[in-house]
Design a protein around this motif. Structure first.
Motif, PDB file in Angstrom:
ATOM      1  N   ASP A 366     -64.312 -28.022  46.844  1.00  0.00           N
ATOM      2  CA  ASP A 366     -64.316 -29.451  47.149  1.00  0.00           C
ATOM      3  C   ASP A 366     -65.308 -29.724  48.271  1.00  0.00           C
ATOM      4  O   ASP A 366     -66.027 -28.818  48.716  1.00  0.00           O
ATOM      5  CB  ASP A 366     -62.905 -29.944  47.488  1.00  0.00           C
ATOM      6  CG  ASP A 366     -62.355 -29.317  48.759  1.00  0.00           C
ATOM      7  OD1 ASP A 366     -63.162 -28.680  49.490  1.00  0.00           O
ATOM      8  OD2 ASP A 366     -61.139 -29.441  49.007  1.00  0.00           O
ATOM      9  N   GLY A 367     -65.355 -30.996  48.725  1.00  0.00           N
ATOM     10  CA  GLY A 367     -66.339 -31.395  49.717  1.00  0.00           C
ATOM     11  C   GLY A 367     -66.253 -30.594  51.003  1.00  0.00           C
ATOM     12  O   GLY A 367     -67.243 -30.418  51.719  1.00  0.00           O
ATOM     13  N   TYR A 398     -57.620 -30.533  44.008  1.00  0.00           N
ATOM     14  CA  TYR A 398     -58.898 -31.123  44.391  1.00  0.00           C
ATOM     15  C   TYR A 398     -58.676 -32.514  44.985  1.00  0.00           C
ATOM     16  O   TYR A 398     -57.899 -33.317  44.483  1.00  0.00           O
ATOM     17  CB  TYR A 398     -59.816 -31.231  43.154  1.00  0.00           C
ATOM     18  CG  TYR A 398     -61.117 -31.943  43.445  1.00  0.00           C
ATOM     19  CD1 TYR A 398     -62.143 -31.303  44.176  1.00  0.00           C
ATOM     20  CD2 TYR A 398     -61.330 -33.254  43.013  1.00  0.00           C
ATOM     21  CE1 TYR A 398     -63.315 -31.967  44.449  1.00  0.00           C
ATOM     22  CE2 TYR A 398     -62.509 -33.919  43.285  1.00  0.00           C
ATOM     23  CZ  TYR A 398     -63.506 -33.269  44.006  1.00  0.00           C
ATOM     24  OH  TYR A 398     -64.681 -33.919  44.301  1.00  0.00           O
ATOM     25  N   ASP A 400     -61.056 -35.797  46.629  1.00  0.00           N
ATOM     26  CA  ASP A 400     -62.442 -36.269  46.792  1.00  0.00           C
ATOM     27  C   ASP A 400     -62.748 -36.470  48.273  1.00  0.00           C
ATOM     28  O   ASP A 400     -61.921 -36.193  49.140  1.00  0.00           O
ATOM     29  CB  ASP A 400     -62.684 -37.534  45.961  1.00  0.00           C
ATOM     30  CG  ASP A 400     -61.844 -38.712  46.426  1.00  0.00           C
ATOM     31  OD1 ASP A 400     -61.266 -38.624  47.547  1.00  0.00           O
ATOM     32  OD2 ASP A 400     -61.737 -39.697  45.677  1.00  0.00           O
ATOM     33  N   LYS A 401     -63.960 -36.956  48.580  1.00  0.00           N
ATOM     34  CA  LYS A 401     -64.376 -37.009  49.982  1.00  0.00           C
ATOM     35  C   LYS A 401     -63.469 -37.910  50.816  1.00  0.00           C
ATOM     36  O   LYS A 401     -63.384 -37.777  52.026  1.00  0.00           O
ATOM     37  CB  LYS A 401     -65.833 -37.453  50.098  1.00  0.00           C
ATOM     38  CG  LYS A 401     -66.119 -38.836  49.504  1.00  0.00           C
ATOM     39  CD  LYS A 401     -67.560 -39.208  49.789  1.00  0.00           C
ATOM     40  CE  LYS A 401     -67.919 -40.650  49.493  1.00  0.00           C
ATOM     41  NZ  LYS A 401     -68.109 -41.050  48.139  1.00  0.00           N
ATOM     42  N   THR A 406     -57.534 -36.206  42.959  1.00  0.00           N
ATOM     43  CA  THR A 406     -58.037 -36.560  41.633  1.00  0.00           C
ATOM     44  C   THR A 406     -58.346 -35.276  40.871  1.00  0.00           C
ATOM     45  O   THR A 406     -58.009 -34.185  41.336  1.00  0.00           O
ATOM     46  CB  THR A 406     -59.276 -37.487  41.765  1.00  0.00           C
ATOM     47  OG1 THR A 406     -59.742 -37.812  40.467  1.00  0.00           O
ATOM     48  CG2 THR A 406     -60.391 -36.813  42.526  1.00  0.00           C
ATOM     49  N   LEU A 408     -61.145 -32.894  38.318  1.00  0.00           N
ATOM     50  CA  LEU A 408     -62.545 -32.658  37.950  1.00  0.00           C
ATOM     51  C   LEU A 408     -62.618 -32.052  36.559  1.00  0.00           C
ATOM     52  O   LEU A 408     -61.728 -31.302  36.166  1.00  0.00           O
ATOM     53  CB  LEU A 408     -63.186 -31.658  38.916  1.00  0.00           C
ATOM     54  CG  LEU A 408     -63.590 -32.102  40.311  1.00  0.00           C
ATOM     55  CD1 LEU A 408     -64.227 -30.925  41.032  1.00  0.00           C
ATOM     56  CD2 LEU A 408     -64.571 -33.262  40.246  1.00  0.00           C
ATOM     57  N   THR A 444     -65.359 -36.900  36.968  1.00  0.00           N
ATOM     58  CA  THR A 444     -64.188 -36.992  37.821  1.00  0.00           C
ATOM     59  C   THR A 444     -63.287 -38.111  37.315  1.00  0.00           C
ATOM     60  O   THR A 444     -63.758 -39.047  36.680  1.00  0.00           O
ATOM     61  CB  THR A 444     -64.594 -37.205  39.297  1.00  0.00           C
ATOM     62  OG1 THR A 444     -63.401 -37.294  40.080  1.00  0.00           O
ATOM     63  CG2 THR A 444     -65.387 -38.485  39.487  1.00  0.00           C
ATOM     64  N   PHE A 468     -70.608 -37.772  36.952  1.00  0.00           N
ATOM     65  CA  PHE A 468     -71.396 -37.713  38.186  1.00  0.00           C
ATOM     66  C   PHE A 468     -72.843 -38.082  37.885  1.00  0.00           C
ATOM     67  O   PHE A 468     -73.389 -37.677  36.844  1.00  0.00           O
ATOM     68  CB  PHE A 468     -71.353 -36.306  38.786  1.00  0.00           C
ATOM     69  CG  PHE A 468     -70.020 -35.973  39.397  1.00  0.00           C
ATOM     70  CD1 PHE A 468     -69.597 -36.627  40.568  1.00  0.00           C
ATOM     71  CD2 PHE A 468     -69.197 -35.018  38.836  1.00  0.00           C
ATOM     72  CE1 PHE A 468     -68.368 -36.306  41.149  1.00  0.00           C
ATOM     73  CE2 PHE A 468     -67.977 -34.700  39.396  1.00  0.00           C
ATOM     74  CZ  PHE A 468     -67.560 -35.340  40.544  1.00  0.00           C
ATOM     75  N   LEU A 488     -72.376 -31.307  43.721  1.00  0.00           N
ATOM     76  CA  LEU A 488     -71.967 -32.604  43.188  1.00  0.00           C
ATOM     77  C   LEU A 488     -72.387 -33.668  44.211  1.00  0.00           C
ATOM     78  O   LEU A 488     -72.387 -33.413  45.424  1.00  0.00           O
ATOM     79  CB  LEU A 488     -70.449 -32.635  42.975  1.00  0.00           C
ATOM     80  CG  LEU A 488     -69.940 -31.589  41.976  1.00  0.00           C
ATOM     81  CD1 LEU A 488     -68.426 -31.632  41.886  1.00  0.00           C
ATOM     82  CD2 LEU A 488     -70.563 -31.809  40.606  1.00  0.00           C
ATOM     83  N   ASP A 490     -72.726 -36.926  46.758  1.00  0.00           N
ATOM     84  CA  ASP A 490     -71.879 -37.600  47.748  1.00  0.00           C
ATOM     85  C   ASP A 490     -70.766 -36.712  48.291  1.00  0.00           C
ATOM     86  O   ASP A 490     -69.630 -37.162  48.465  1.00  0.00           O
ATOM     87  CB  ASP A 490     -71.225 -38.876  47.145  1.00  0.00           C
ATOM     88  CG  ASP A 490     -72.264 -39.814  46.580  1.00  0.00           C
ATOM     89  OD1 ASP A 490     -73.401 -39.788  47.101  1.00  0.00           O
ATOM     90  OD2 ASP A 490     -71.954 -40.516  45.596  1.00  0.00           O
ATOM     91  N   ALA A 492     -69.053 -34.479  46.924  1.00  0.00           N
ATOM     92  CA  ALA A 492     -67.898 -34.305  46.041  1.00  0.00           C
ATOM     93  C   ALA A 492     -67.560 -32.838  45.835  1.00  0.00           C
ATOM     94  O   ALA A 492     -66.564 -32.511  45.219  1.00  0.00           O
ATOM     95  CB  ALA A 492     -68.156 -34.976  44.705  1.00  0.00           C
TER      96      ALA A 492
END
Ligand code: HEM
Lengths: 620, 357
Positions: A366-367, A398, A400-401, A406, A408, A444, A468, A488, A490, A492
């Protein structure tokens, strides 16, 4: 006599034995003092019968069922039932049923069958929609389990049983009785010989009896003649063959009803335990009970595939080998190699190697760099060079930022041997992993796994997902080499194509009881057939009587169940051997010229036939 | 590795040359057979007609039994007389293609010598092909075809060598072999290749070799049956007192009698039927090992079964009154047609696990 003369006209070469026998019988009937022979009674029916039927009398040397050509319906229910049963167990109906079975098997080979390939059935149905309802009604997609196909073979097998049982009794009866006595006029038999000798008739008969017994004939002396028969194994073979057919059918049916068959895809290093929940798919016969699954586990240690590296057949598989470690509860671990033609057998359950492919190892972060997925992802081959596709799903863990939970998903495309940069469309050029490339594109959103609908693990349902995009706003898609990572956008996260690529193999695990019986039946069928087709059942008679001039007249005759080219030869051989013991007497006066030398005796000169006269005289 | 591959390609090349050479020699044999038939047609024909219409009682076949020692004391040795059933046509066999003419016979002999030569070359072609692919030569339809026709000729030559009277088979046989090789080289040709793993099993070896052999023998039976049908209607026409056409008379009169042809066909078919049964069983065992089920109604399996059932029908028909003779013969031809369809038709028109060509 005239009955038989005319009756023979329907026959071809094969009726020879039959008609000759019928004639012999007739003679026994008409000639006073002739022995009451088996053939006499057989011929009685032949005499009453019409043309074609008398040709059939030949089969009475075997226990083949008598055709009831004129067997019309009799009064009453029982009469009808009997008539029906007699029809069903007649050879004619067996023949027709057998023909129908062959015909009925044809459509199943031309129309796709559910039992063979249900995908093809569906494709066919889509293409021929107007025909589908009719075909379905006629069970044309399930020919071999259809009502009409089953009806034919069940009738055939009822007929078969109805045929075997009486024939077996009849045959046992024949084995317990002795070969029938010689018919009156041996000269009418298909093979015949005669000579005169100075040996006494008793001496000749003794010598003949000994000789025939030595040649493994069943022989005995009745009055002035020795009767002998050989080749009973023909009938035994025939019975064995027909019984073996029943054994095979029963074994096949048992196999269908109690079988189980399931598939499982395993990545190197993973294992399988033989319980229902472990199967990817599972099919079983209607009487199968899942408790019958043989308990065992196995692990795929390594899969090895090698391929032709050059020549026109470059890429053709050479070897497929799956090295496995398996064990039964409480047992030791055992190592085995499963190949395409060599299944692993555990307690009657067989594990077949069906297919194989690649499972690239990927890591998803992840991010924040936290690993949310790591493992080998089996991908399905779509061509012979194992260009593969599939999906990678990150179900949970997972965020997200923004820290929101969410999911993937990645669509994955894999080629074990990439054609090279520049000219590389994503199709593999060789099945071995010489230049592996993994192409990915990510999504996503919701994978839809909670929707309750069964999901294909190899396909990504993107209806609830967002793809994406890269900086330009195009869908993000990258081709990765081993060790490379796709970032990924941003923050992600990322996905890494690790150095390691595992292979997977898929197995079919099947259990089908009755296989042993089917094989035993098959072997017995072949053995029985050989006996039934290569052994000739035949009778030989040797008659020795003192002629009017005091010299002994020896007559030998042979009768075969079916046309037998060997019969005259065998008779000649027997005659020669006997002749050595009882040599020809010096040339007598002209009247006793043996009748056979001048051709077959016919009715007009029968009365003056010296042999016949003396034969009757000897009976007193 | 590359050296080995080069040798293999050379061998495959040699194999092709041999097959083409064999075809050339077969063509010569074919022409020689034609010459035999043409020259033979000048001979006096009509024996069958004479035998059927003549008033002389049909002669019984007298087998002179030869003694082991020619002692002077023995005045006479027993003779075995064989009788035919009344009603069967006691017709002698025809004189053969050469019709008793010396020249025709010479061409017939030349044809057979050429067939032997062609067979040697042909067999060499099959062998080099096998060596080039380093396995049995029946991995695809091309190989199957060239092997099949070589076995066919081999079976015929064995029968000839065993002094069986089968020279009448010569022309149709060589013609068929030419057609088979023609089809194989023009439409079915496949460069040397290896087998996919599923085809790599000793059961395949047993299954396919016996299948080819059965097919070859079934073919001989089918030719016998077909000629039986022609000859039988010719004989019955004569027996009715009709006059068949001149061509039919010339050709059919030289064939063996209907009874002999029928007997030949029956013996051949009956003798090979158990082996055909075994072939199917061997196939089932192989399928059991390769695909996890011994019988799955795959098209090839279905047609093997149909062929088998059809031949079983034929054998039953022979033992059933009213089905003997012509009807049984038609069944035998249908059965062979099923075999042929299984061999060509299923591979071409139907697809299944077996259609590897
Ligand atoms: C599943 C069906 C059947 C098959 C595949 C089958 C197959 C065969 C075969 C291949 C033969 C040849 C052996 C020989 O000629 O000696 C044969 C012979 C024979 N079969 Fe069947 N058969 C079947 C059903 C029946 C039935 C239902 C009957 C009874 C009506 C029957 C009665 C006979 C008889 C009597 C013979 C011996 C014929 C002779 O002596 O020449 N068969 N069968």
């Amino acid at each position: 006599m005239s009955t038989t003369e005319t009756s023979g006209t329907t026959g071809t070469g094969e009726t020879r034995a039959g008609t000759a026998q019928a004639e012999a019988g007739n003679e026994a009937e008409t000639e006073a003092g002739a022995a009451q022979t088996g053939s006499g009674t057989e011929a009685a029916s032949a005499q009453a019968d019409t043309g074609a039927a008398s040709a059939e009398t030949g089969s009475s040397l075997s226990t083949a069922p008598q055709e009831e050509l004129t067997g019309g319906p009799v009064l009453g229910v029982i009469g009808w039932a009997r008539w029906f049963w007699r029809q069903l167990t007649s050879m004619r109906v067996a023949l027709i049923l057998l023909l129908m079975l062959a015909l009925a098997a044809v459509p199943g080979s031309l129309i796709p069958q559910n039992s063979v390939d249900d995908l093809k059935v569906r494709a066919w149905q889509e293409k021929n929609e107007s025909w589908t309802p009719l075909f379905e009604k006629l069970q044309l997609f399930d020919v071999y389990s259809s009502v009409w196909f089953s009806a034919i073979y069940i009738l055939l097998f009822v007929s078969l049983i109805g045929c075997i049982v009486p024939r077996t009794w009849q045959f046992v009866g024949q084995l317990r009785s002795r070969p029938p006595a010689a018919p009156g006029r041996l000269g009418r038999m298909p093979a015949y010989t005669t000579w005169r000798t100075e040996a006494a008739p008793e001496e000749v008969r003794e010598a003949a009896l000994a000789l025939l017994k030595r040649r493994r004939f069943r022989a005995h002396t009745v009055k002035d003649a020795v009767s002998a028969e050989k080749g009973y194994l023909r009938e035994v073979g025939n019975l064995i063959f027909h019984v073996a057919l029943i054994v095979m059918l029963v074994a096949f049916a048992v196999g269908q009803l109690f079988k189980s068959e399931g598939g499982k895809l395993i990545v190197e290093g993973d294992g399988f335990s033989n319980t229902l929940t472990h199967y990817d798919d599972f099919r079983s016969g209607s009487l199968y009970d899942t408790d019958d699954l043989v308990p065992f586990t196995f692990m795929l240690d390594e899969f090895t595939g090698t391929y032709e590296t050059n020549g026109p057949q470059r890429g053709t598989p050479r070897t497929f080998e799956a090295a496995v470690t398996w064990s039964q509860p409480g047992g030791k671990d055992q190592k085995s190699v499963i190949e395409v033609n060599k299944p692993l057998v555990v307690d009657g359950t067989k594990v077949y190697l069906l297919a194989h492919g690649y499972a690239p190892v990927v890591t998803v972060r992840d991010g924040k760099g936290k690993v949310v997925f790591s493992g080998a992802v089996p991908l399905l081959p779509i061509d012979a060079n194992i260009t593969s596709q599939g999906s990678i799903k990150v179900m949970d863990g997972y965020r997200d930022k923004n820290g929101k939970k969410t999911q993937l998903g990645f669509k994955a495309f894999f080629v074990p041997t990439f054609a090279g940069h520049g000219n590389g469309n994503m199709f593999s050029t060789f099945p071995a992993p010489d230049f592996p490339v993994l192409a990915l594109t990510g999504y996503t959103g919701s994978l839809g796994v909670d929707s309750g609908l069964p999901q294909n693990v190899y396909q990504l349902d993107t209806t609830e997902m967002k793809q994406f995009k890269d900086e330009k706003g195009d869908p993000l898609a990258e081709r990765l080499l081993q060790g490379e990572t796709m970032k990924l956008p941003d923050g992600a996260g990322s996905i890494t194509f690790e150095k390691e690529i595992k292979e997977w193999a898929s197995f079919q695990i099947s259990q089908s009881p009755g296989n042993g019986w089917a094989l035993a039946g098959a072997v017995a069928a072949v053995a029985g057939l050989v006996g039934s087709l290569f052994i000739q059942r035949r009778r030989v008679w040797v008659r020795a009587v003192r002629g009017d001039d005091g010299v002994t007249v020896v007559e030998m005759a042979g009768l075969g169940r079916s046309e037998s080219p060997k019969l005259p030869e065998e008779l000649a051989d027997l005659a020669l051997t006997l002749h050595e013991r009882t040599p020809t007497a010096p040339e007598p006066p002209a009247i006793s010229e043996p009748p056979a030398a001048s051709g077959p005796p016919n009715d007009s000169d029968d009365r003056s036939d010296p042999v016949e006269v003396s034969a009757e005289g000897a009976e007193k | 590795m590359t050296l080995a591959a080069a040798t293999n390609e050379n061998l495959a090349e040699i194999s092709n040359i041999l097959i083409y050479s064999a075809m050339a020699v077969y063509t010569l044999a074919f022409l020689a057979h034609i010459a035999e038939w043409v020259l033979g047609s000048r001979s006096k024909v009509g024996r069958t007609a004479a035998a059927l219409t003549g008033t002389a009682p049909a002669a019984a076949v007298t087998v002179q039994v030869r003694g082991k020692q020619g002692g002077t004391a023995v005045l006479e040795k027993p003779k075995v007389v064989t009788r035919s059933a009344p009603g069967t046509r006691d017709v002698p066999d025809g004189p053969g293609a050469a019709g008793g003419t010396v020249q025709g016979d010479l061409y017939g002999r030349i044809a057979i010598s050429l067939t032997v030569l062609a067979f040697a070359v042909h067999a060499g072609g099959v062998l080099t092909r096998a060596l080039s692919v380093q396995r049995a030569p029946w991995g695809n339809m091309y190989e199957f075809s060239i092997t099949f026709s070589s076995v066919l000729v081999g079976a015929y030559l064995v029968l000839l060598a065993a002094k069986k009277k089968v020279r009448w088979l010569g022309l149709p046989l060589v013609g068929t072999v030419l057609a088979d090789l023609g089809v194989a080289t023009t439409w079915l040709y496949t460069a040397s290749d290896q087998l996919v793993p599923a085809l790599d099993s000793y059961w395949l070896w047993i299954h396919v070799s016996t299948a080819i052999f059965c097919g070859a023998v079934f073919y001989l039976g089918a030719v016998g049956t077909l000629l039986y049908l022609f000859r039988d209607s010719y004989e019955s026409k004569l027996a009715r007192g009709d006059q068949p056409g001149a061509f039919a008379t010339s050709v059919l009169d030289r064939l063996p009698s209907a009874a002999s042809l029928d007997k030949f066909a029956y013996r051949v078919n009956a003798a090979i039927f158990p082996l055909w049964t075994f072939t199917i069983i061997a196939g089932a065992i192989w399928a059991g090992d390769a695909w996890g089920r011994y019988w799955g109604w795959d098209p090839k399996e279905v047609w093997s079964f149909i062929t088998w059932a059809a031949y079983a029908c034929y054998l039953h028909a022979r033992a059933t009154a009213g089905w003997k003779g012509r009807k049984a013969a038609v069944l035998a031809l249908i059965a062979f047609a099923c075999w042929l369809f299984n061999y060509y038709g299923v591979n071409i028109f139907v697809d299944g696990l077996h259609s590897y060509a």
